[in-house]
Motif scaffolding. Structure first.
Motif, short mmCIF file in Angstrom:
data_model
loop_
_atom_site.label_atom_id
_atom_site.label_comp_id
_atom_site.label_asym_id
_atom_site.label_seq_id
_atom_site.Cartn_x
_atom_site.Cartn_y
_atom_site.Cartn_z
N UNK A 1 0.77 -1.08 -0.09
CA UNK A 1 -0.10 -0.17 0.09
C UNK A 1 0.94 1.13 -0.01
N UNK A 2 0.37 2.24 -0.80
CA UNK A 2 1.37 3.54 -0.82
C UNK A 2 1.97 3.43 -2.23
N UNK A 3 2.08 2.30 -2.95
CA UNK A 3 2.88 2.19 -4.06
C UNK A 3 2.47 3.06 -5.20
N UNK A 4 1.08 3.10 -5.51
CA UNK A 4 0.26 3.96 -6.34
C UNK A 4 0.71 5.46 -6.19
N UNK A 5 0.45 6.04 -5.22
CA UNK A 5 0.66 7.35 -4.85
C UNK A 5 2.25 7.70 -5.05
N UNK A 6 3.17 6.84 -5.11
CA UNK A 6 4.49 6.98 -5.11
C UNK A 6 4.80 7.11 -6.63
N UNK A 7 4.23 5.95 -7.39
CA UNK A 7 4.28 5.72 -8.88
C UNK A 7 3.57 7.12 -9.64
N UNK A 8 2.60 7.59 -8.98
CA UNK A 8 2.15 8.85 -9.64
C UNK A 8 2.91 10.08 -9.40
N UNK A 9 3.60 10.22 -8.20
CA UNK A 9 4.54 11.22 -8.08
C UNK A 9 5.71 10.92 -8.86
N UNK A 10 6.19 9.78 -9.21
CA UNK A 10 7.29 9.50 -10.08
C UNK A 10 7.06 9.96 -11.51
N UNK A 11 5.69 9.37 -11.91
CA UNK A 11 5.42 10.03 -13.26
C UNK A 11 5.25 11.54 -13.30
#
Length: 293
Positions: free
Chosen positions: A203-213
């Motif tokens: 959990x938390x991966x999606x938020x960080x992947x969005x930030x990376x993008x």
């Protein structure tokens, strides 16, 4: 199947280890089942399938368990015509080959990531053993680790990397998205990568992947083949309430690349890679007969 029951409870309650460790425990449990008394290969195969299903159901969010069990079962399914002693021996050999292959897989992935990690600032989330292998193989200039609540495994992971001589910053989850602005790559492991390219991870991966993008930073998933699932995320087994507090699905469009021991693919290339790996489909067919593949 007292040994299987003990492993099921171990897997269900574990919050310290990652998917690769769970795959190894799964194979070890099935090897113990293969040693148990049986009247025929068919009877032993029935016991193996039942054990594999129980192990896979213990943590439905961890595709590595189903993948590892499925590989053992797919191999055994082709040998059931043999005499019982030969059947047992081949299962034992296959199990040990899987365990050794997991170590070779991590090494292969580490080598493929070498150029990306040289002089890089690497952001990572949770505590992937596959990511660890890659970082040890090619220590980057800097690593940004998240605490990764609710378990907080990032604390121990960051300490381990520091003991290996790496320059590591540990950031609270609330600050992690902003901290990724300083990274050059967001490198994570996987609990499952589905056929449609959807990632199941901490959990938390999606938020960080969005930030990376948002920062034009690639999100790279380091993932052994055994963690690929030949089903789409939409038809995957339901997670338990406990697992829903630990895992989430990240859509394929946020994944730049998936690096496996068989090479790198984009998220829309996962299906073709699965098609080239027959044991994944064969194993899931035995483990999840009600799911259309």
């Amino acid at each position: 199947m007292s040994d299987v029951a003990a492993t099921v409870e171990e897997l269900r309650g574990d919050r310290e280890h990652g998917a690769s460790w769970m795959a190894e425990r799964t194979v070890e449990a099935l090897l113990e089942v293969a040693k148990q008394p049986a009247e025929s290969c068919e009877a032993l195969m029935t016991e193996l399938v039942e054990a594999g299903r129980r192990l896979a159901e213990s943590r439905p969010g961890v595709g590595a368990i189903a993948g590892a069990a499925g590989r053992v079962l797919a191999a055994a399914n082709g040998w059931r015509h043999l005499d019982l002693d030969h059947f047992r021996k081949l299962i034992e050999e296959e199990g040990h080959a899987i365990l050794e292959g997991r170590r070779r897989a991590a090494a292969s992935i580490a080598i493929q990531l070498q150029e990306r990690l040289q002089e890089a600032t690497v952001g990572t989330h949770s505590a992937s053993a596959t990511v660890r292998e890659a970082l040890l193989h090619t220590p980057p200039a800097r690593v940004i680790c998240t605490v990764s609540e609710p378990v907080g495994e990032g604390r121990a992971f960051s300490d381990e990397l520091r003991r290996e001589g790496m320059n590591v910053d540990l950031v609270e989850d609330a600050e992690a998205a902003a901290a990724l602005a300083e990274a050059t790559i967001f490198l994570i492991g996987a609990d499952t990568v589905f056929r449609d390219g959807t990632l199941n991870n901490k959990i938390g991966t999606t938020l960080l992947a969005e930030a990376a993008a948002g920062h034009a930073i690639p999100t790279i998933v380091a993932c052994e083949i055994v963690k690929l699932a030949p089903i789409d995320a939409a038809v995957a087994p339901q997670l338990s309430e406990a697992e829903r507090s630990l895992f989430e699905l990240t859509p394929p469009e946020l994944i730049t690349e998936i690096v496996t021991e068989e090479g790198s693919v984009s998220s829309d290339g996962v299906g073709a890679l699965i098609d080239r790996t027959p044991f994944l489909r064969e194993g899931y067919t035995l483990l999840l007969p009600a799911v259309a593949l």
